[in-house]
Design a protein around this motif. Structure first.
Motif, PDB file in Angstrom:
ATOM      1  N   SER A  11       0.841  -1.207   0.000  1.00 27.57           N
ATOM      2  CA  SER A  11       0.000   0.000   0.000  1.00 27.57           C
ATOM      3  C   SER A  11       0.870   1.248   0.000  1.00 27.57           C
ATOM      4  O   SER A  11       0.587   2.235  -0.693  1.00 27.57           O
ATOM      5  CB  SER A  11      -0.926   0.011   1.219  1.00 27.57           C
ATOM      6  OG  SER A  11      -1.943  -0.947   1.089  1.00 27.57           O
ATOM      7  N   GLU A  12       1.953   1.207   0.782  1.00 25.71           N
ATOM      8  CA  GLU A  12       2.863   2.359   0.829  1.00 25.71           C
ATOM      9  C   GLU A  12       3.593   2.533  -0.500  1.00 25.71           C
ATOM     10  O   GLU A  12       3.823   3.664  -0.941  1.00 25.71           O
ATOM     11  CB  GLU A  12       3.867   2.168   1.969  1.00 25.71           C
ATOM     12  CG  GLU A  12       3.246   2.284   3.352  1.00 25.71           C
ATOM     13  CD  GLU A  12       4.195   1.878   4.468  1.00 25.71           C
ATOM     14  OE1 GLU A  12       3.969   2.315   5.609  1.00 25.71           O
ATOM     15  OE2 GLU A  12       5.150   1.117   4.193  1.00 25.71           O
ATOM     16  N   ALA A  15       1.024   4.120  -2.827  1.00 26.81           N
ATOM     17  CA  ALA A  15       0.686   5.483  -2.402  1.00 26.81           C
ATOM     18  C   ALA A  15       1.783   6.460  -2.790  1.00 26.81           C
ATOM     19  O   ALA A  15       1.515   7.570  -3.249  1.00 26.81           O
ATOM     20  CB  ALA A  15       0.452   5.511  -0.894  1.00 26.81           C
ATOM     21  N   GLU A  18       1.791   7.165  -6.680  1.00 27.06           N
ATOM     22  CA  GLU A  18       0.676   7.822  -7.354  1.00 27.06           C
ATOM     23  C   GLU A  18       1.193   9.012  -8.145  1.00 27.06           C
ATOM     24  O   GLU A  18       2.178   9.622  -7.786  1.00 27.06           O
ATOM     25  CB  GLU A  18      -0.362   8.279  -6.319  1.00 27.06           C
ATOM     26  CG  GLU A  18      -1.178   7.112  -5.792  1.00 27.06           C
ATOM     27  CD  GLU A  18      -2.324   7.578  -4.902  1.00 27.06           C
ATOM     28  OE1 GLU A  18      -2.264   8.711  -4.382  1.00 27.06           O
ATOM     29  OE2 GLU A  18      -3.258   6.819  -4.736  1.00 27.06           O
ATOM     30  N   ASP A  23      -6.619   4.480  -7.274  1.00 27.32           N
ATOM     31  CA  ASP A  23      -7.707   3.845  -6.564  1.00 27.32           C
ATOM     32  C   ASP A  23      -8.660   3.193  -7.541  1.00 27.32           C
ATOM     33  O   ASP A  23      -8.823   3.639  -8.675  1.00 27.32           O
ATOM     34  CB  ASP A  23      -8.498   4.890  -5.759  1.00 27.32           C
ATOM     35  CG  ASP A  23      -7.686   5.407  -4.591  1.00 27.32           C
ATOM     36  OD1 ASP A  23      -6.838   4.656  -4.103  1.00 27.32           O
ATOM     37  OD2 ASP A  23      -7.912   6.549  -4.176  1.00 27.32           O
ATOM     38  N   GLU A 166      -4.260   3.449   4.181  1.00 27.27           N
ATOM     39  CA  GLU A 166      -3.434   4.642   4.028  1.00 27.27           C
ATOM     40  C   GLU A 166      -3.971   5.695   4.973  1.00 27.27           C
ATOM     41  O   GLU A 166      -5.164   6.020   4.962  1.00 27.27           O
ATOM     42  CB  GLU A 166      -3.455   5.173   2.591  1.00 27.27           C
ATOM     43  CG  GLU A 166      -2.506   6.350   2.421  1.00 27.27           C
ATOM     44  CD  GLU A 166      -2.565   6.944   1.026  1.00 27.27           C
ATOM     45  OE1 GLU A 166      -1.743   7.831   0.755  1.00 27.27           O
ATOM     46  OE2 GLU A 166      -3.411   6.544   0.227  1.00 27.27           O
ATOM     47  N   ARG A 171      -8.207   1.028   1.996  1.00 29.36           N
ATOM     48  CA  ARG A 171      -8.040   1.499   0.629  1.00 29.36           C
ATOM     49  C   ARG A 171      -7.636   0.350  -0.278  1.00 29.36           C
ATOM     50  O   ARG A 171      -6.819  -0.486   0.100  1.00 29.36           O
ATOM     51  CB  ARG A 171      -6.962   2.583   0.591  1.00 29.36           C
ATOM     52  CG  ARG A 171      -6.918   3.368  -0.713  1.00 29.36           C
ATOM     53  CD  ARG A 171      -5.888   4.462  -0.631  1.00 29.36           C
ATOM     54  NE  ARG A 171      -5.876   5.290  -1.814  1.00 29.36           N
ATOM     55  CZ  ARG A 171      -4.900   6.136  -2.126  1.00 29.36           C
ATOM     56  NH1 ARG A 171      -3.858   6.252  -1.339  1.00 29.36           N
ATOM     57  NH2 ARG A 171      -4.963   6.860  -3.225  1.00 29.36           N
ATOM     58  N   GLN A 173      -6.079  -0.431  -4.110  1.00 29.65           N
ATOM     59  CA  GLN A 173      -5.371   0.222  -5.208  1.00 29.65           C
ATOM     60  C   GLN A 173      -4.860  -0.816  -6.205  1.00 29.65           C
ATOM     61  O   GLN A 173      -4.721  -1.988  -5.872  1.00 29.65           O
ATOM     62  CB  GLN A 173      -4.162   1.006  -4.676  1.00 29.65           C
ATOM     63  CG  GLN A 173      -4.493   2.049  -3.624  1.00 29.65           C
ATOM     64  CD  GLN A 173      -3.221   2.619  -3.026  1.00 29.65           C
ATOM     65  OE1 GLN A 173      -2.616   3.547  -3.576  1.00 29.65           O
ATOM     66  NE2 GLN A 173      -2.790   2.085  -1.908  1.00 29.65           N
TER      67      GLN A 173
END
Length: 481
Positions: A11-12, A15, A18, A23, A166, A171, A173
């Motif tokens: 996830s990191e 993020a 991006e 998403d 996040e 979340r 993604q």
């Protein structure tokens, strides 16, 4: 003291990567009596729904791309391995064509039932060579153990999907970007080095064989379309009463919800592919300019659809689903928004003049929705002005309110302002301008949005200035005390 893991979670990774790690745009459904979407449980349900839709879509892509016939009953141990599949915390696919043709790694924890893992899974052929299916155990303190993910590396396409958090919010993604996928693999490789170093050399060989590739737009489009096909159909629970909405408005709502999703999904795919191209080295200035224009136009249209979708939800919400209002800095919001407004004006050959006090008091509203509504309002305002016009933006405190006003001036003050382009109503919520192709919320819905945000919108027509928009927002009592 909270210890920060050296290796990031997936996830990191997405993020930080991006906007190419994006998403999922899967629609959510809020029952009439539910809490607002900011409720943590509602966010969990939304992310969970998105995850299941995404995994179903990944399976669809795999069954389309693998060479062995779908549904083949006899798959021999000589079957060629066509890719690398890494999942957590359990295997995600059971179809024989996938199980036999992809080398599978399952990241798990000591709490997972070992009987559910591939090597001991029931119902598989005893003759099938399963040496390319094995689990890797994560450390109990590893934050990756709290995530669900699927990393696919094949000769046809590469993709990662992650269900995590996040900033404390659930979340989901995904990304097709080779750079994102490379970072994801490096993060997982670090875990293998910690807990299963004996497999590292072989897996490095596999990762090199199936290294992330630049995505073909057809795979990205197929994934996006599959997301829509696998989205859940919203149903009211038997104990819930249907929302009392006039038949005409209800029909408009259904049309708009379908329209916004059908528009956002391909636009998001186009924007993703464009941003991948923008990262290519040695682009000529001409190509760079055109790709940037495509990215900008896609973003503006996606934002417009987001605004319309949010407005429809708010317009038909029950009183119990009131918008969360909070004390916010209008100065910070304007500081972030003004450069975008300036770009909008310049592209239409308009001059934007801003008169804002150095220090503004705090107001009470919803910062996320207010930003969308203001941006949409400014965009519609600029679209209706002739080239060369000047736009004056003034912000001043007036009593217990903050006043934000937009008005235009033509080059020739003696020349009456041309009336706004003809707008046609589409149902009771939208308007359409044939000259520009612009679809937007109608005035009554926009005024209602500002009312829900704690403010008020006044629109007046002047012969010389054309439309004058005046917005009042309540000042925070904390700021006034």
């Amino acid at each position: 003291m909270v210890r920060k893991w050296l290796l990031p979670t997936l996830s990191e990774v997405l993020a930080k990567a991006e906007p190419t790690g994006i998403d999922l745009l899967v629609p959510e459904f809020n029952p009439p009596d539910s809490q607002p979407t900011t409720d943590v449980r509602q966010q969990e349900l939304k992310a969970e729904s998105q995850w299941h839709s995404a995994i179903a879509s990944v399976e669809t892509l795999l069954l389309t791309s693998l060479p062995s016939p779908i549904g083949a009953s006899e798959l021999s141990e000589e079957t060629v391995i066509e890719g690398l599949l890494i999942t957590a915390p359990l295997p995600l696919f059971s179809h024989p064509a996938i199980v036999s043709q992809l080398h599978t790694i399952t990241f798990t924890t000591p709490h997972v039932n070992r009987q559910l893992l591939p090597c001991q899974s029931p119902g598989r052929s005893r003759n099938l060579d399963l040496t390319h299916h094995f689990p890797i155990e994560l450390l109990l303190t590893d934050p990756l153990a709290d995530e669900r993910f699927c990393l696919v590396l094949t000769q046809q396409f590469s993709l990662v999907v992650v269900l995590g958090e996040e900033n404390g919010e659930p979340r989901c993604q995904f990304s097709f970007d080779p750079d994102d996928l490379d970072l994801a693999w490096k993060s997982l490789r670090g875990r293998i080095m910690l807990t299963a170093p004996e497999h590292l050399a072989y897996l490095d060989e596999l990762a090199a064989q199936f290294s992330p590739i630049e995505p073909d737009y057809r795979w990205v489009m197929a994934f996006s379309q599959s997301l829509l096909a696998h989205q859940p159909v919203a149903q009211l629970a038997p104990t819930q009463q249907p929302v009392e909405v006039p038949t005409k408005v209800a029909a408009d709502v259904e049309l708009i919800q379908a329209l916004t999703h059908e528009i956002r999904t391909p636009l998001t795919t186009i924007r993703t592919m464009t941003r991948l191209l923008l990262r290519q080295p040695d682009l000529s200035p001409r190509v760079l300019k055109r790709l940037s224009a495509i990215d900008r136009e896609c973003t503006e249209q996606i934002d417009r659809m987001e605004l319309i979708f949010s407005a429809v939800e708010l317009a038909t919400a029950q009183p119990s689903q009131a918008v969360d209002l909070t004390t916010m800095s209008i100065g910070e919001l304007l500081e972030q928004s003004l450069p975008h407004w300036q770009q909008q004006a310049e592209r239409r050959n308009l001059n934007l003049a801003v008169a804002i006090p150095h220090k503004l008091p705090a107001v009470v509203s919803n910062p996320t929705i207010l930003d969308r509504v203001l941006t949409g309002l400014v965009e519609n305002f600029t679209r209706n002005l002739p080239s060369g016009s000047r736009i004056q933006v003034e912000v001043t405190p007036v009593g217990d309110k903050l006043k934000l006003q937009l008005q235009s001036q033509s080059d020739d003050d003696e020349q009456p302002h041309t009336p706004a382009q003809q707008r046609h109503s589409i149902g009771q919520l939208l308007t359409f301008q044939p000259e520009t192709g612009n679809l937007s919320l109608n005035l009554n819905v926009t005024k209602n949005l500002f009312h829900l945000l704690g403010g008020k919108l006044i629109v007046r027509q002047h012969v010389q200035q054309g439309e004058v928009l005046t917005i009042f927002l309540p000042l925070s009592t904390i700021a006034q005390s």
